[in-house]
Design an enzyme around this catalytic site. Sequence first.
Site, PDB file in Angstrom:
ATOM      1  N   GLU A 119       0.840  -1.194   0.000  1.00  0.00           N
ATOM      2  CA  GLU A 119       0.000   0.000   0.000  1.00  0.00           C
ATOM      3  C   GLU A 119       0.885   1.256   0.000  1.00  0.00           C
ATOM      4  O   GLU A 119       0.698   2.166  -0.805  1.00  0.00           O
ATOM      5  CB  GLU A 119      -0.900  -0.016   1.234  1.00  0.00           C
ATOM      6  CG  GLU A 119      -1.780   1.210   1.380  1.00  0.00           C
ATOM      7  CD  GLU A 119      -2.567   1.197   2.673  1.00  0.00           C
ATOM      8  OE1 GLU A 119      -3.482   2.029   2.805  1.00  0.00           O
ATOM      9  OE2 GLU A 119      -2.277   0.385   3.570  1.00  0.00           O
ATOM     10  N   HIS A 120       1.825   1.313   0.934  1.00  0.00           N
ATOM     11  CA  HIS A 120       2.776   2.426   1.032  1.00  0.00           C
ATOM     12  C   HIS A 120       4.175   1.904   0.737  1.00  0.00           C
ATOM     13  O   HIS A 120       4.589   0.899   1.313  1.00  0.00           O
ATOM     14  CB  HIS A 120       2.771   3.022   2.440  1.00  0.00           C
ATOM     15  CG  HIS A 120       1.425   3.356   2.970  1.00  0.00           C
ATOM     16  ND1 HIS A 120       0.760   2.544   3.890  1.00  0.00           N
ATOM     17  CD2 HIS A 120       0.599   4.403   2.718  1.00  0.00           C
ATOM     18  CE1 HIS A 120      -0.404   3.098   4.185  1.00  0.00           C
ATOM     19  NE2 HIS A 120      -0.527   4.214   3.478  1.00  0.00           N
TER      20      HIS A 120
END
Length: 434
Positions: A326-327
């Site tokens: 996600e990050h």
Amino acid sequence: MTVLTSAPDFIKRAAARSEDADRALTSTVAKLLAELEAGGEAVAQRMARELDRFEGEIVISEAAIDAACARVPQKLKDDIAWAQENIARFAQAQRDSLHETEVELRPGLIAGQRLIPVQAAGCYVPGGRYSHIASAMMTVTTAKVAGVPHVAAVSPPRPDAPAGVPDAILYTLRLCGADRVLALGGIQGVAAMAFGLFGLAASDILVGPGNQYVAEAKRLLYGRVGIDMVAGPTDSLVLADHTADPRVVAWDLIGQAEHGANSPVWLVTDSPDLAREVARLAPIFADELPEPNRSAARAAWDGLGEIILCADREEMAQQADRIAPEHLHVQAADLDWWKARLRAYGSLFLGAESTVAFGDKAAGTNHVLPTSGAARYTGGLSVHKFLKTVTWQRVDDRALPRLAAVTASISRFEGMEGHARTADIRLEKFAPLR
């Protein structure tokens, strides 16, 4: 497709996780959604009493929001407004990059696309363990910039909030342009937006993060309504070489691990010294947090944290593409190389000066992002999610003969005689002499 050139070493490996679907969760959420659709507002109010222990007004009045805004300290208002302006400006830049199109493909054959906002969006703003001001900004602001006429927001009620929802969240929702706000959480909050309860317009799309019940409710409703994505627990990966500061890297991992015990974090590096030092520091830093953050971060690090040692930066990039976090945070030399090379992430943070928390709260890019490897095939929330790209066409007698003949030919080859005859009749009616 990412092809791994060699097997990396795991300095720290996550505990095995079951990949079995949670049938009990699906069954529970499906049952409650059916009850809510059949019973409407009365069932939602009962669930609010039983599940949230909330007896107050579900629909938060403008007067209650006025009072809540007055209670928010001016410094916090200023900070929220600064962050919201960044988010709005980035969303507007995204919107400005999209254009309606018209092109004459052949003489007399004109086609085009339009960008039409959905008519109603529902934004879920988490409010359980943490009051997510940022989620209110990310969802409502982006919908409004996209041009959605009606944007509703729901947030779980809290006993310490005079209006049911924390004052700062209500201030943020008003600033961002929410048209109606409900003190309603969980499955019942999602259902209220999807089914148009409590005077809401039935949502065309549901967006925003939430717990496993919220995520499952959105998943089950997908198809009847749009959703931003099927979201799992938040996750974060740091790519770091020997130039990285192990204290900064360790805090970046632990800072994301505090989301919850089910939030995986990874360090991928080609530096054995950095790997060992981060492994030493991370649990120490987790123990410095206050509760309940300490327990959440320590459980996530102990159970799901991984440190992967690679031979070189290409192998590091391959691991990042495989995980598709996600990050994705790069703390390594030659940032331009990494920016060009990396292919699978929700949002990319370049350089040690940046941090995922900047994107989570105030930098301007959206924090509603794909999790659990979904970044392999989709991006995060943006104005695009609230816009329908639709196409249109017009035909005049210059293009009609050839277009009709080709259409009839292909249709008959496929065995679709009805399609062919809709082309034939146009030749007869509109181009009889050609």
